[in-house]
Scaffold this motif. Structure first.
Motif, PDB file in Angstrom:
ATOM      1  N   THR A  48      20.779  -0.842 -36.589  1.00  0.00           N
ATOM      2  CA  THR A  48      20.776  -1.861 -35.442  1.00  0.00           C
ATOM      3  C   THR A  48      20.211  -1.174 -34.204  1.00  0.00           C
ATOM      4  O   THR A  48      20.099  -0.186 -33.939  1.00  0.00           O
ATOM      5  CB  THR A  48      22.225  -2.357 -35.422  1.00  0.00           C
ATOM      6  N   SER A  49      20.207  -2.272 -33.195  1.00  0.00           N
ATOM      7  CA  SER A  49      19.558  -1.629 -31.844  1.00  0.00           C
ATOM      8  C   SER A  49      20.603  -0.672 -31.193  1.00  0.00           C
ATOM      9  O   SER A  49      19.954   0.038 -30.294  1.00  0.00           O
ATOM     10  CB  SER A  49      19.380  -2.977 -30.922  1.00  0.00           C
ATOM     11  N   GLN A  50      21.953  -0.562 -31.268  1.00  0.00           N
ATOM     12  CA  GLN A  50      22.699   0.179 -30.875  1.00  0.00           C
ATOM     13  C   GLN A  50      22.532   1.892 -31.176  1.00  0.00           C
ATOM     14  O   GLN A  50      22.797   2.491 -30.729  1.00  0.00           O
ATOM     15  CB  GLN A  50      24.037  -0.038 -31.164  1.00  0.00           C
ATOM     16  N   CYS A  51      21.834   1.919 -32.462  1.00  0.00           N
ATOM     17  CA  CYS A  51      21.593   3.497 -32.703  1.00  0.00           C
ATOM     18  C   CYS A  51      20.487   4.145 -31.721  1.00  0.00           C
ATOM     19  O   CYS A  51      20.338   5.236 -31.991  1.00  0.00           O
ATOM     20  CB  CYS A  51      21.107   3.431 -34.243  1.00  0.00           C
ATOM     21  N   TRP A  52      19.557   3.261 -30.842  1.00  0.00           N
ATOM     22  CA  TRP A  52      18.743   3.866 -30.056  1.00  0.00           C
ATOM     23  C   TRP A  52      19.409   4.250 -28.493  1.00  0.00           C
ATOM     24  O   TRP A  52      18.697   4.581 -27.890  1.00  0.00           O
ATOM     25  CB  TRP A  52      17.588   2.857 -29.875  1.00  0.00           C
ATOM     26  N   ASP A  53      20.744   3.987 -28.638  1.00  0.00           N
ATOM     27  CA  ASP A  53      21.254   4.226 -27.323  1.00  0.00           C
ATOM     28  C   ASP A  53      21.374   5.729 -27.070  1.00  0.00           C
ATOM     29  O   ASP A  53      21.368   6.551 -27.842  1.00  0.00           O
ATOM     30  CB  ASP A  53      22.790   3.621 -27.516  1.00  0.00           C
ATOM     31  N   VAL A  54      21.230   6.115 -25.793  1.00  0.00           N
ATOM     32  CA  VAL A  54      20.859   7.351 -25.195  1.00  0.00           C
ATOM     33  C   VAL A  54      22.072   7.690 -24.274  1.00  0.00           C
ATOM     34  O   VAL A  54      22.151   6.723 -23.199  1.00  0.00           O
ATOM     35  CB  VAL A  54      19.636   7.712 -24.372  1.00  0.00           C
ATOM     36  N   PRO A  55      23.064   8.615 -24.473  1.00  0.00           N
ATOM     37  CA  PRO A  55      23.992   8.621 -23.598  1.00  0.00           C
ATOM     38  C   PRO A  55      23.673   9.073 -22.113  1.00  0.00           C
ATOM     39  O   PRO A  55      22.502   9.913 -21.896  1.00  0.00           O
ATOM     40  CB  PRO A  55      24.907   9.716 -24.108  1.00  0.00           C
ATOM     41  N   ARG A  56      24.287   8.509 -21.125  1.00  0.00           N
ATOM     42  CA  ARG A  56      23.872   8.657 -19.529  1.00  0.00           C
ATOM     43  C   ARG A  56      24.326  10.336 -19.442  1.00  0.00           C
ATOM     44  O   ARG A  56      23.424  10.940 -18.683  1.00  0.00           O
ATOM     45  CB  ARG A  56      24.293   7.773 -18.670  1.00  0.00           C
ATOM     46  N   LYS A  57      25.711  10.425 -19.847  1.00  0.00           N
ATOM     47  CA  LYS A  57      25.898  11.976 -19.194  1.00  0.00           C
ATOM     48  C   LYS A  57      25.323  12.882 -20.075  1.00  0.00           C
ATOM     49  O   LYS A  57      25.497  13.102 -21.539  1.00  0.00           O
ATOM     50  CB  LYS A  57      27.609  11.916 -19.495  1.00  0.00           C
ATOM     51  N   ARG A  58      24.872  13.931 -19.540  1.00  0.00           N
ATOM     52  CA  ARG A  58      24.383  15.257 -20.358  1.00  0.00           C
ATOM     53  C   ARG A  58      25.504  15.927 -20.786  1.00  0.00           C
ATOM     54  O   ARG A  58      26.429  16.265 -20.237  1.00  0.00           O
ATOM     55  CB  ARG A  58      23.515  16.133 -19.349  1.00  0.00           C
ATOM     56  N   GLN A  59      25.404  16.097 -22.220  1.00  0.00           N
ATOM     57  CA  GLN A  59      26.320  17.101 -22.869  1.00  0.00           C
ATOM     58  C   GLN A  59      26.402  18.486 -22.624  1.00  0.00           C
ATOM     59  O   GLN A  59      25.104  18.737 -22.298  1.00  0.00           O
ATOM     60  CB  GLN A  59      26.208  16.677 -24.451  1.00  0.00           C
ATOM     61  N   LEU A  60      27.422  19.106 -22.728  1.00  0.00           N
ATOM     62  CA  LEU A  60      27.462  20.560 -22.286  1.00  0.00           C
ATOM     63  C   LEU A  60      27.348  21.728 -23.430  1.00  0.00           C
ATOM     64  O   LEU A  60      27.352  20.975 -24.426  1.00  0.00           O
ATOM     65  CB  LEU A  60      28.735  21.242 -21.649  1.00  0.00           C
TER      66      LEU A  60
END
Length: 340
Positions: A189-201
């Motif tokens: 679905t289109s949700q799989c292309w979501d990119v988290p805004r917060k950079r993970q550590l």
């Protein structure tokens, strides 16, 4: 041999030392340490830690003979076969793996899972066991790897970072370049292309870039990062492959400023024309594999035809009755014929 197959238990941890054959199927898409049965077992068995993995083991005569490790994906609870192992000595491990995979499919179905996935090389001994369990191939891919990202010659600055509003447009690009049978197997679905805004550590994170022409996305690149590797995926319209070169140059230049680590790219068979662009960017083919899917429920493709019987309420014909139009109008009580 009577096999006892079930979920891993604490007392199985020491028995993993007897496993002689470990086969990692998802080696580039997850951290190698996470596919080790001991570490996976500890995280699964810890009561206060939630783990996305399921580990099933096969025992016989109080001896551990094999295991199969599954990972629950973030999308609709799909499961991925990460690794398998066996300690059969001179005997073939295929039948043990087959029973373990069957048990995993049943367990997945009981949890509401509809699809299981496995990426299996053509020469892997797990291939036969997976096919006999019902896994069917739906695509092939070649794994390309670059030792590290290096800054490429500056190309056209046509790529931009992905924004939250781009999800639907990226999914439209996916549906236009990916074969229908692959789309049905992956069920994205289109949700799989979501990119988290917060950079993970800790070296983890996700970045994406795209090329837009006339309010339509014609090329897309996504990088999922972990401490030991970057995972690159690329999509491009067949009539706009030329922009993919500039897009790759942008991606590799951005990754070059981060800590050095290998970059993997899984190039599907229907994207084979992009292989020369990857080689120009410093990638080399490392191996190939077939992507398999197993459905726990199979929808019926044949329309169900139900026979409906309509009961006609028809009286038996009577010789004493004649059609009403031959009987004439009802007699008028005031007429002269009445009583005469």
């Amino acid at each position: 041999m009577n096999l006892d197959i079930g979920r891993v238990r604490w007392r199985d941890l020491l028995s993993f030392n007897s496993i002689e054959q470990h086969i990692i199927l998802d080696n580039t898409l997850c951290h190698p340490r996470q596919t080790e049965p001991v570490m996976a077992s500890v995280r699964i068995l810890m009561p206060l830690i939630s783990s996305p993995r399921r580990l099933f083991v096969a025992r016989a005569d109080h001896r551990l003979l094999g295991y199969a490790l599954f990972r629950e994906g973030a999308l609709d609870q799909r499961w991925v076969v990460e690794s398998v192992g066996a300690a059969m000595g001179i005997y073939a491990a295929g039948p043990v793996w087959e029973e373990l995979l069957k048990h995993g499919v049943i367990a997945a179905g009981l949890e509401g899972v509809k699809r299981l996935y496995a990426g299996i090389p053509a020469t892997s001994p797990v291939r036969t066991a997976a096919r006999r369990t019902g896994f069917v191939p739906y695509a092939s891919e070649v794994v390309h790897v670059a030792e590290k990202a290096t800054r490429r010659p500056a190309g056209r600055e046509i790529a931009r970072p992905q924004r939250p509003a781009d999800l639907w447009a990226v999914h439209q690009l996916y549906t236009s370049v990916v074969p229908k049978q692959v789309q049905y197997a992956e069920a994205l679905t289109s949700q799989c292309w979501d990119v988290p805004r917060k950079r993970q550590l800790g070296g983890y994170g996700c970045q994406a870039w795209l090329v837009e022409e006339g309010h339509q996305i014609v090329a897309y690149a996504r990088v999922d990062s972990r401490p030991d590797a970057h995972l690159l995926s690329v999509l491009a319209r067949p009539d706009r492959r030329v922009v993919a070169e500039d897009l790759l140059a942008t991606v590799m230049s951005r990754l070059a400023v981060e800590s050095p680590r290998p970059v993997y790219c899984h190039l599907r068979g229907y994207q084979a024309e992009l292989s020369h662009l990857l080689e120009d960017a410093g990638f080399q083919p490392e191996g190939s594999r077939d992507l398999h899917v197993k459905y726990t429920t199979s929808p019926s493709r044949v329309p169900a035809v139900e026979s409906v019987v309509f009961t006609a309420d028809v009286k038996e014909p009577s010789v004493h009755r004649v059609p009403t139009f031959l009987q004439g109008p009802p007699a008028d009580p005031s007429s002269d014929t009445v009583g005469g």
